[in-house]
Design an enzyme around this catalytic site. Structure first.
Site, PDB file in Angstrom:
ATOM      1  N   LYS A 203     -64.876 -11.356  64.612  1.00 23.69           N
ATOM      2  CA  LYS A 203     -64.345 -10.534  65.717  1.00 23.69           C
ATOM      3  C   LYS A 203     -64.503 -11.236  67.068  1.00 23.69           C
ATOM      4  CE  LYS A 203     -65.360  -6.260  63.200  1.00 23.69           C
ATOM      5  NZ  LYS A 203     -66.322  -5.148  63.019  1.00 23.69           N
TER       6      LYS A 203
ATOM      7  N   SER B  60     -67.770  -9.676  60.285  1.00 25.04           N
ATOM      8  CA  SER B  60     -67.624  -9.226  61.686  1.00 25.04           C
ATOM      9  C   SER B  60     -67.829 -10.328  62.717  1.00 25.04           C
ATOM     10  CB  SER B  60     -68.602  -8.094  61.979  1.00 25.04           C
ATOM     11  OG  SER B  60     -67.984  -6.867  61.711  1.00 25.04           O
TER      12      SER B  60
ATOM     13  N   TYR C 264     -56.321  -9.138  58.966  1.00 22.08           N
ATOM     14  CA  TYR C 264     -57.725  -8.840  59.294  1.00 22.08           C
ATOM     15  C   TYR C 264     -58.660  -9.197  58.136  1.00 22.08           C
ATOM     16  CZ  TYR C 264     -61.923  -6.040  60.207  1.00 22.08           C
ATOM     17  OH  TYR C 264     -63.229  -5.625  60.383  1.00 22.08           O
TER      18      TYR C 264
HETATM   19  N1  GLU Z   1     -64.595  -6.972  56.878  1.00 20.00           N
HETATM   20  C1  GLU Z   1     -65.633  -6.046  57.202  1.00 20.00           C
HETATM   21  C2  GLU Z   1     -65.092  -4.652  57.420  1.00 20.00           C
HETATM   22  O1  GLU Z   1     -64.155  -4.468  58.110  1.00 20.00           O
HETATM   23  C3  GLU Z   1     -66.369  -6.527  58.395  1.00 20.00           C
HETATM   24  C4  GLU Z   1     -67.489  -5.605  58.754  1.00 20.00           C
HETATM   25  C5  GLU Z   1     -68.685  -6.282  59.311  1.00 20.00           C
HETATM   26  O2  GLU Z   1     -69.012  -7.426  59.044  1.00 20.00           O
HETATM   27  O3  GLU Z   1     -69.350  -5.561  60.071  1.00 20.00           O
HETATM   28  O4  GLU Z   1     -65.607  -3.696  56.911  1.00 20.00           O
END
Ligand code: GLU
Length: 309
Positions: free
Chosen positions: A69, A66, A193
């Site tokens: 992001k 995450s 993603y």
């Molecule tokens: N790739 C993970 C997902 O989408 C990232 C989630 C995270 O790190 O909070 O579930």
């Protein structure tokens, strides 16, 4: 600027929090993440003048999950402008788990912010590029600029392990496609993603990104502008309001440093007048935050009075 944290002190703090390494659990809903070692603990500081201090297993690489992001948001904002992005993704914290679908059912049916999965998937969908590989290639070049390190890539095993099991993220994408928040192929956006989340770094590279954000978007060593100042500010603000999942409020009270965590057990923190801080400790608490990361950042913040509030 506070700069009296020696390597010895940082090592001591890391040893003090080591007993917490098994307090939580390593994420295993992405099967490949379940193989991380809870004892691989590391921390790095990158000051605004370029000096660095590090402790622990700083050679260990982990996936951004995450934390990516924040980076994809910066790139999508640079690609599309604020109006386009925030027409499709909101600016408000949710208080819900990061992969929740629940709020999408509220009208208008757009994700509440870019730090939850729905918002982040929509952001990845907006990044310019005709194919997933083109988008990921652009994201990687951006990460190379942010770290001044062209060796960074993504972990293919983690990416495909998530791609094969990401049924919730697929659902979020289908829902948003129905409501015209995302366009094009769901599978292709998910492909981009999952590769974005699997970008692999160590704590030193991550701390450098935190320092660049603290330095208003300029690389510390070269002074080169990588992110416009107002966009670096937007990223840091989201880190405060929604960076630590649905524990962002208590983190703001206890630590008070803009930070973003990922389910790999890493935390990126960025503090104006200080620089970047990165912590890695794969055991997660029930909200998905690194147990060791939280303890270490709390110690640092209390000891040096670092809270921005
Ligand atoms: N790739 C993970 C997902 O989408 C990232 C989630 C995270 O790190 O909070 O579930």
């Amino acid at each position: 600027m506070i700069k009296d944290i020696s390597e010895q002190v940082l090592n001591e703090w890391l040893e003090n929090v080591r007993p917490y390494a098994y307090d939580g659990q390593v994420a295993d809903y992405i099967p490949a993440l379940g193989r991380q070692n809870p004892e691989d603990l590391a921390v790095a500081l990158h000051y605004l003048d370029g000096d660095t201090v590090e402790a622990g297993r700083t050679e260990v690489r982990f996936t951004l999950q995450s934390i990516s992001k924040v980076i994809s948001l910066a790139l999508a904002l640079m690609d599309n402008g604020e109006e386009y992005v925030f027409d499709r993704v909101g600016m408000e914290p949710t208080g819900d788990p990061f992969h929740s679908i629940y709020r999408l059912e509220q009208i208008p049916s757009k994700p509440l912010n870019p730090m939850i999965n729905a918002g982040a998937l929509a952001v990845t969908n907006m990044i310019h590029g005709a194919t997933p590989d083109e988008k990921v290639g652009r994201l990687l070049s951006f990460v190379h600029d942010l770290t001044d390190d062209h060796s960074i890539g993504y972990n293919e095993e983690v990416a495909s392990s998530e791609f094969e099991t990401a049924f919730l993220n697929r659902s979020l994408l289908f829902y948003m496609k129905q409501h015209q928040i995302v366009t094009g192929s769901v599978e292709e956006t998910l492909d981009a993603y999952t590769k974005q989340c699997a970008i692999e770094v160590n704590v030193c590279q991550l701390a450098r990104i935190g320092a660049l954000l603290a330095n208003e978007g300029r690389d510390i060593a070269s002074g080169r502008r990588i992110i416009p100042k107002h966009l670096a500010r937007i990223c840091k603000t989201f880190m405060v309001t929604c960076g630590m999942y649905d524990a962002s409020g208590s983190f703001a009270i206890k630590v008070g440093i803009p930070a973003k965590s990922g389910v790999s057990g890493s935390v990126l923190a960025s503090l104006n007048d200080f620089g970047g801080i990165a912590v890695y400790g794969p055991s997660l608490d029930e909200k998905g935050n690194s147990v060791v990361g939280l303890k270490l950042l709390e110690t640092l913040s209390n000891r040096y009075d670092l809270s921005i509030f």
